[in-house]
Design an enzyme around this catalytic site. Structure first.
Site, PDB file in Angstrom:
ATOM      1  N   ASN A 105       0.871  -1.180   0.000  1.00 29.43           N
ATOM      2  CA  ASN A 105       0.000   0.000   0.000  1.00 29.43           C
ATOM      3  C   ASN A 105       0.907   1.228   0.000  1.00 29.43           C
ATOM      4  O   ASN A 105       1.483   1.578   1.028  1.00 29.43           O
ATOM      5  CB  ASN A 105      -0.899  -0.044   1.251  1.00 29.43           C
ATOM      6  CG  ASN A 105      -1.747   1.214   1.399  1.00 29.43           C
ATOM      7  OD1 ASN A 105      -1.808   2.046   0.500  1.00 29.43           O
ATOM      8  ND2 ASN A 105      -2.393   1.342   2.552  1.00 29.43           N
TER       9      ASN A 105
ATOM     10  N   LYS B  69       0.157   4.254  -0.330  1.00 32.51           N
ATOM     11  CA  LYS B  69      -0.485   5.442   0.258  1.00 32.51           C
ATOM     12  C   LYS B  69      -0.252   6.682  -0.627  1.00 32.51           C
ATOM     13  O   LYS B  69      -0.200   6.560  -1.853  1.00 32.51           O
ATOM     14  CB  LYS B  69      -0.002   5.645   1.701  1.00 32.51           C
ATOM     15  CG  LYS B  69      -0.217   4.390   2.543  1.00 32.51           C
ATOM     16  CD  LYS B  69      -0.117   4.612   4.022  1.00 32.51           C
ATOM     17  CE  LYS B  69      -0.356   3.295   4.743  1.00 32.51           C
ATOM     18  NZ  LYS B  69      -0.346   3.416   6.191  1.00 32.51           N
TER      19      LYS B  69
ATOM     20  N   HIS C 143      -9.806   1.259   4.824  1.00 29.04           N
ATOM     21  CA  HIS C 143      -8.536   1.464   5.526  1.00 29.04           C
ATOM     22  C   HIS C 143      -8.768   2.412   6.702  1.00 29.04           C
ATOM     23  O   HIS C 143      -9.543   3.360   6.601  1.00 29.04           O
ATOM     24  CB  HIS C 143      -7.483   2.034   4.565  1.00 29.04           C
ATOM     25  CG  HIS C 143      -6.105   1.981   5.152  1.00 29.04           C
ATOM     26  ND1 HIS C 143      -5.677   2.892   6.086  1.00 29.04           N
ATOM     27  CD2 HIS C 143      -5.090   1.109   4.977  1.00 29.04           C
ATOM     28  CE1 HIS C 143      -4.442   2.582   6.449  1.00 29.04           C
ATOM     29  NE2 HIS C 143      -4.065   1.499   5.792  1.00 29.04           N
TER      30      HIS C 143
ATOM     31  N   GLU D 184      -7.126   4.753   7.812  1.00 23.61           N
ATOM     32  CA  GLU D 184      -6.859   6.163   7.508  1.00 23.61           C
ATOM     33  C   GLU D 184      -8.066   6.778   6.788  1.00 23.61           C
ATOM     34  O   GLU D 184      -8.402   7.943   7.016  1.00 23.61           O
ATOM     35  CB  GLU D 184      -5.565   6.286   6.697  1.00 23.61           C
ATOM     36  CG  GLU D 184      -4.355   6.034   7.594  1.00 23.61           C
ATOM     37  CD  GLU D 184      -3.103   5.564   6.881  1.00 23.61           C
ATOM     38  OE1 GLU D 184      -3.027   5.644   5.652  1.00 23.61           O
ATOM     39  OE2 GLU D 184      -2.183   5.097   7.593  1.00 23.61           O
TER      40      GLU D 184
ATOM     41  N   GLU E 248      -5.787  -5.047  10.519  1.00 23.65           N
ATOM     42  CA  GLU E 248      -4.812  -3.981  10.747  1.00 23.65           C
ATOM     43  C   GLU E 248      -5.136  -3.254  12.049  1.00 23.65           C
ATOM     44  O   GLU E 248      -5.939  -2.303  12.042  1.00 23.65           O
ATOM     45  CB  GLU E 248      -4.847  -2.980   9.596  1.00 23.65           C
ATOM     46  CG  GLU E 248      -4.467  -3.560   8.252  1.00 23.65           C
ATOM     47  CD  GLU E 248      -3.801  -2.521   7.381  1.00 23.65           C
ATOM     48  OE1 GLU E 248      -2.691  -2.764   6.921  1.00 23.65           O
ATOM     49  OE2 GLU E 248      -4.392  -1.434   7.178  1.00 23.65           O
TER      50      GLU E 248
ATOM     51  N   GLY F 254       1.992   2.252  10.923  1.00 28.43           N
ATOM     52  CA  GLY F 254       2.939   3.352  10.799  1.00 28.43           C
ATOM     53  C   GLY F 254       3.624   3.739  12.103  1.00 28.43           C
ATOM     54  O   GLY F 254       4.237   4.796  12.193  1.00 28.43           O
TER      55      GLY F 254
ATOM     56  N   SER G  81       2.944  -2.143  10.480  1.00 27.19           N
ATOM     57  CA  SER G  81       4.387  -2.194  10.740  1.00 27.19           C
ATOM     58  C   SER G  81       5.011  -3.548  10.389  1.00 27.19           C
ATOM     59  O   SER G  81       5.871  -4.044  11.120  1.00 27.19           O
ATOM     60  CB  SER G  81       4.691  -1.801  12.189  1.00 27.19           C
ATOM     61  OG  SER G  81       4.255  -0.474  12.434  1.00 27.19           O
TER      62      SER G  81
HETATM   63  P1  PGA Z   1       2.465   0.315   7.732  1.00 25.71           P
HETATM   64  O1  PGA Z   1       1.010   0.536   7.084  1.00 25.71           O
HETATM   65  O2  PGA Z   1       3.021  -0.973   7.176  1.00 25.71           O
HETATM   66  O3  PGA Z   1       3.254   1.504   7.333  1.00 25.71           O
HETATM   67  O4  PGA Z   1       2.264   0.211   9.192  1.00 25.71           O
HETATM   68  C1  PGA Z   1       0.167  -0.546   6.817  1.00 25.71           C
HETATM   69  C2  PGA Z   1      -1.112  -0.037   6.229  1.00 25.71           C
HETATM   70  O5  PGA Z   1      -1.549   1.050   6.584  1.00 25.71           O
HETATM   71  O6  PGA Z   1      -1.734  -0.702   5.377  1.00 25.71           O
END
Ligand code: PGA
Length: 263
Positions: free
Chosen positions: A9, A11, A95, A97, A180, A186, A226
């Site tokens: 992803n 982003k 997601h 976010e 997740e 993140g 992460s």
């Molecule tokens: P990350 O994000 O691996 O940077 O923690 C995962 C995600 O948001 O899908």
């Protein structure tokens, strides 16, 4: 036997040009790996260029979000019909976010509503994607406060059930779930593999309740939050974890290739 799946992803990170360079470097490292499914999800504007580069490779293309209407006066939105024209096989939905729930970042007061995805909008998006034969990657997961009061199962069950309301189970054979935990995204604070396995097994049980046992056995459930080259092998080695949804670490071609190799 479920084939492992690793999804990058990207982003809102690479431009189209940067994404092209990233995927070119990545493909060189994984072009002999055919026993794992690999997907990259660039920002919309990078999709056309990345599509040309992955066309004859085993790397599949995904989008990061979609709008449920086909067309119309919806400024700034992109429909499943549009994604299908660009041969997107997968699309992330729900997601955290997009739901306005961030891991290591608290958006300023008054900006959260810009991201206000709900279980109902997720459900509409899933129906639109399935209509165009695009596999939804449904993200679910609890925040830290929800976990601390023992609500993890309640939250993920509500998200899975809400996302699948009114969806015919026979349409769900390509459906993917990504567990997740919001607090792990993140932040570098990866979920303990045993605990991630426990929640992924729980999610499989919820899918069995919504659809049936056969579907639950075939649906791929990913872990995200992460994931790094150092922890991927242990996470992906769990019985109910069928791969990963990788954010930050998918932006490094070498590191992402190492994560894919772990699968
Ligand atoms: P990350 O994000 O691996 O940077 O923690 C995962 C995600 O948001 O899908």
């Amino acid at each position: 036997m479920r084939t492992k799946l690793v999804v990058g992803n990207w982003k809102m990170s690479p431009t189209s040009r940067e994404g092209a360079a990233l995927v070119e470097a990545f493909i060189k490292q994984v072009d002999y790996l055919w026993d794992v499914d690999i997907v990259v999800c660039p920002p919309y504007v990078a999709i056309p260029r990345v599509r040309e580069l992955v066309k004859d490779t085993q790397v599949k293309l995904g989008a990061q979000d979609v709008f449920w209407e086909d067309s119309g006066a919806f400024t700034g939105k992109v429909s499943a019909r549009m994604l299908s024209e660009f041969c997107c096989d997968y699309c992330i939905v729900g997601h955290s976010e997009a739901r306005g729930r961030f891991g290591g970042y608290e958006p300023p007061i008054g900006t959260r509503e810009y991201f206000s995805e709900t279980d109902e909008t997720v459900n509409r998006k899933i129906k639109a994607l399935l209509y165009y034969s695009i596999s939804p990657i449904l993200c679910v997961g609890e925040t830290k406060p929800e976990r601390s009061v023992g609500e993890t199962e309640k939250v993920v069950e509500r998200q899975v059930r809400g996302a699948l309301a009114g969806v015919d189970p026979s349409e769900l054979y390509t459906f993917v779930v990504a567990y997740e935990p919001v607090w792990a995204i993140g932040t570098g604070d990866t979920c303990d593999p045993g605990e991630a396995e426990r929640v992924c097994a729980f999610i499989r049980g919820v899918v069995a309740g919504v659809a049936d046992q056969d579907l639950a056995e075939s649906v791929r459930i990913l872990y995200g939050g992460s994931v790094k080259p150092e922890n991927a092998r242990e996470l992906f080695g769990q019985a109910n974890i069928d791969g990963g949804l990788v954010g930050g670490a998918s932006l490094d071609a070498d590191g992402f290739a190492r994560i894919v190799m772990s699968a």
